[in-house]
Design a protein around this motif. Structure first.
Motif, PDB file in Angstrom:
ATOM      1  N   SER A  99      34.488  74.325  17.289  1.00 22.67           N
ATOM      2  CA  SER A  99      35.935  73.737  17.989  1.00 22.67           C
ATOM      3  C   SER A  99      36.226  73.658  18.702  1.00 22.67           C
ATOM      4  O   SER A  99      34.912  74.369  20.054  1.00 22.67           O
ATOM      5  N   SER A 100      36.956  72.880  19.789  1.00 24.14           N
ATOM      6  CA  SER A 100      37.080  72.987  20.775  1.00 24.14           C
ATOM      7  C   SER A 100      37.379  73.648  21.605  1.00 24.14           C
ATOM      8  O   SER A 100      37.058  74.336  23.397  1.00 24.14           O
ATOM      9  N   GLU A 101      38.090  74.696  21.293  1.00 22.45           N
ATOM     10  CA  GLU A 101      38.844  76.431  21.936  1.00 22.45           C
ATOM     11  C   GLU A 101      36.834  77.119  21.477  1.00 22.45           C
ATOM     12  O   GLU A 101      37.062  78.074  22.811  1.00 22.45           O
ATOM     13  N   GLN A 102      35.973  77.238  20.910  1.00 18.36           N
ATOM     14  CA  GLN A 102      34.527  78.058  21.196  1.00 18.36           C
ATOM     15  C   GLN A 102      34.341  76.593  22.703  1.00 18.36           C
ATOM     16  O   GLN A 102      33.967  78.223  23.152  1.00 18.36           O
ATOM     17  N   ALA A 103      33.933  75.847  22.336  1.00 21.61           N
ATOM     18  CA  ALA A 103      33.671  75.076  23.436  1.00 21.61           C
ATOM     19  C   ALA A 103      33.608  74.933  24.998  1.00 21.61           C
ATOM     20  O   ALA A 103      33.179  75.793  25.983  1.00 21.61           O
ATOM     21  N   ALA A 104      35.007  75.083  24.609  1.00 23.64           N
ATOM     22  CA  ALA A 104      35.553  75.975  26.298  1.00 23.64           C
ATOM     23  C   ALA A 104      35.442  77.256  26.634  1.00 23.64           C
ATOM     24  O   ALA A 104      35.232  77.423  28.346  1.00 23.64           O
ATOM     25  N   ARG A 105      35.752  77.747  26.042  1.00 24.30           N
ATOM     26  CA  ARG A 105      35.113  79.462  25.724  1.00 24.30           C
ATOM     27  C   ARG A 105      34.144  79.633  27.222  1.00 24.30           C
ATOM     28  O   ARG A 105      33.605  80.566  27.927  1.00 24.30           O
ATOM     29  N   MET A 106      32.639  79.120  25.698  1.00 20.87           N
ATOM     30  CA  MET A 106      31.578  79.087  26.034  1.00 20.87           C
ATOM     31  C   MET A 106      31.496  78.549  27.672  1.00 20.87           C
ATOM     32  O   MET A 106      30.210  79.115  28.313  1.00 20.87           O
ATOM     33  N   VAL A 107      32.173  77.488  27.703  1.00 25.93           N
ATOM     34  CA  VAL A 107      31.818  76.902  29.494  1.00 25.93           C
ATOM     35  C   VAL A 107      32.393  77.374  30.400  1.00 25.93           C
ATOM     36  O   VAL A 107      31.865  77.823  31.277  1.00 25.93           O
ATOM     37  N   ASP A 108      33.200  78.271  30.287  1.00 24.90           N
ATOM     38  CA  ASP A 108      34.128  78.680  31.148  1.00 24.90           C
ATOM     39  C   ASP A 108      32.937  80.512  31.361  1.00 24.90           C
ATOM     40  O   ASP A 108      32.756  80.283  32.299  1.00 24.90           O
ATOM     41  N   GLU A 109      32.403  80.793  29.989  1.00 21.33           N
ATOM     42  CA  GLU A 109      31.433  81.785  30.182  1.00 21.33           C
ATOM     43  C   GLU A 109      29.958  81.927  31.329  1.00 21.33           C
ATOM     44  O   GLU A 109      29.860  82.267  31.895  1.00 21.33           O
ATOM     45  N   ALA A 110      29.639  80.417  30.777  1.00 18.07           N
ATOM     46  CA  ALA A 110      28.708  80.210  31.541  1.00 18.07           C
ATOM     47  C   ALA A 110      29.262  79.777  32.776  1.00 18.07           C
ATOM     48  O   ALA A 110      27.560  80.154  33.944  1.00 18.07           O
ATOM     49  N   GLN A 111      30.386  79.161  33.477  1.00 15.95           N
ATOM     50  CA  GLN A 111      30.290  78.952  34.998  1.00 15.95           C
ATOM     51  C   GLN A 111      30.647  80.082  35.655  1.00 15.95           C
ATOM     52  O   GLN A 111      30.104  80.713  36.539  1.00 15.95           O
ATOM     53  N   ARG A 112      31.381  81.753  34.918  1.00 14.11           N
ATOM     54  CA  ARG A 112      31.717  82.309  35.550  1.00 14.11           C
ATOM     55  C   ARG A 112      30.678  83.713  35.663  1.00 14.11           C
ATOM     56  O   ARG A 112      30.312  83.784  36.720  1.00 14.11           O
ATOM     57  N   ARG A 113      29.767  83.001  35.226  1.00 13.71           N
ATOM     58  CA  ARG A 113      28.340  83.777  35.043  1.00 13.71           C
ATOM     59  C   ARG A 113      27.444  83.272  35.763  1.00 13.71           C
ATOM     60  O   ARG A 113      25.482  83.955  35.827  1.00 13.71           O
TER      61      ARG A 113
END
Ligand SMILES: NC(=O)c1ccc[n+]([C@@H]2O[C@H](COP(=O)([O-])OP(=O)(O)OC[C@H]3O[C@@H](n4cnc5c(N)ncnc54)[C@H](O)[C@@H]3O)[C@@H](O)[C@H]2O)c1
Length: 339
Positions: A99-113
């Motif tokens: 889902s796009s919600e999951q993909a957006a969370r993955m993008v955020d997590e990668a950016q944050r870390r």
């Protein structure tokens, strides 16, 4: 040296292990699959690679710097998030998530870390698609009028995703890379011929601002295999036939010119231009090898991959819109434009 762990050794995983095993500055240290019989194959072929049926053991292993996820789509999110939380880089198979919600969370997590999140949009790394992108960006084709693709065969029926998520994802990622423009609306129709299974045939149309239209036809229930894409431009047109052994890309110097009739301003004269056809020279390296090197490069230098998490997210948004349209028999779904 980047130490790679691969999760999922089914159909596609072995291609990833083989390519990462050969790439410079990388070493495959571990492979995980739930099925012990799949791991037995790894052990026979790569005696130095450790194996485990527990993906979490691979993710947290100190001998793994980056994880490649080649499981069915439904597991991508959990495994990628666990990898990022462990402070490691990740390459996820297409489509990046369910889902796009999951993909957006993955993008955020990668950016944050500050970790690399890349998606395997394999076609982007082929010599053919890179040539088509060059021809498009250099203006050789003129203004792009249409993208028209047929991707059909007697394919493996997937249980967790419909045919758009399995096959159209290739076209959407090619379009994303070549056209550098996002559709404004999508309409899709399709059907499931096996009760309880996702749709196995689908037709997806995408509309853009301006005179550009795209159509993708995908089918797991076709008697023949076709992988043919047409890209029509105002100056030249391209045919990309991925099943051709050589000369996969052909450029046609063909088209029309429209002139108002000298006698009647309301009448147009359409002139036809039928010039040469040529097959440009293409880079021959295996796409996954180019892609594996690119991933290692991004991990080593902290740079952004061509097919980054955002690219994965854009494609999943389109797939969601297409699936919503398909369940409403082709209702037009408009897409939010990036600001
Ligand atoms: N880029 C491409 O051209 C391409 C081509 C084919 C498949 N794919 C993608 O690759 C992914 C895998 O597809 P496939 O056809 O190889 O599937 P597959 O079912 O053949 O293989 C998946 C493997 O993952 C294992 N697995 C499942 N869940 C697991 C877990 N939680 N931990 C460890 N192992 C697990 C299974 O036992 C299986 O061996 C999908 O996302 C698919 O879309 C990409």
């Amino acid at each position: 040296m980047v130490k790679i762990g691969v999760i999922g050794y089914g159909y596609w995983g072995p291609n990833l292990v083989r390519n990462f095993a050969e790439v410079k500055d990388a070493r495959v240290t571990m492979v995980s699959d739930r099925k012990a019989e799949r791991l037995a194959q790894v052990e026979r072929r790569y005696p130095g690679v450790r194996t485990t049926t527990d993906p979490d053991a691979l993710i947290t292993d100190p001998d793994v710097d980056a994880v490649v996820i080649a499981t069915p789509v439904e597991y991508h999110f959990d495994l990628a998030m666990a990898t990022l939380r462990a402070g490691k880089h990740v390459l996820v198979e297409k489509p990046i998530a369910s889902s796009s919600e999951q993909a957006a969370r993955m993008v955020d997590e990668a950016q944050r870390r500050a970790r690399v999140l890349m998606v395997d949009h394999t076609f982007v790394y082929t010599g053919a698609v890179q040539k088509i992108r060059d021809l498009t960006c250099d203006g050789d084709l003129g203004e792009i009028y249409y993208y028209d693709s047929v991707r059909i065969n007697l394919g493996l029926f997937q249980h967790d995703v419909n045919v758009l998520w399995d096959l159209a994802v290739h076209d959407l990622s090619i379009m994303d890379f070549v056209l550098q423009r996002q559709p404004t609306a999508v309409s899709a129709t399709g059907l499931a011929h096996v009760a309880g299974s996702p749709e196995n045939i689908a037709y997806m149309t995408m509309f853009f601002d301006g005179p550009l239209i795209a159509h993708v036809h995908v089918n797991w229930l076709a008697p023949v295999k076709i992988r043919r894409t047409l890209l029509g431009g105002s100056r030249r047109m391209v045919v990309f036939d991925d099943l051709e052994a050589s000369e996969k890309v052909k450029v046609y110097d063909r088209g029309i010119s429209v002139d108002p009739s000298p006698e009647n301003v309301y009448q147009m004269l359409v002139g036809y231009r039928s010039g040469d056809m040529w097959a440009p020279k293409l880079a021959l390296a295996e796409a996954l090898s180019v892609e594996a090197s690119h991933f290692i490069d991004c991990v080593s230098h902290g740079s952004d991959p061509i097919t980054d998490g955002e690219a994965g997210l854009r494609i999943v948004r389109l797939l969601e819109a297409a699936s919503a349209s398909m369940s409403a028999q082709g209702r037009l779904v408009t897409l939010e434009q990036p600001v």
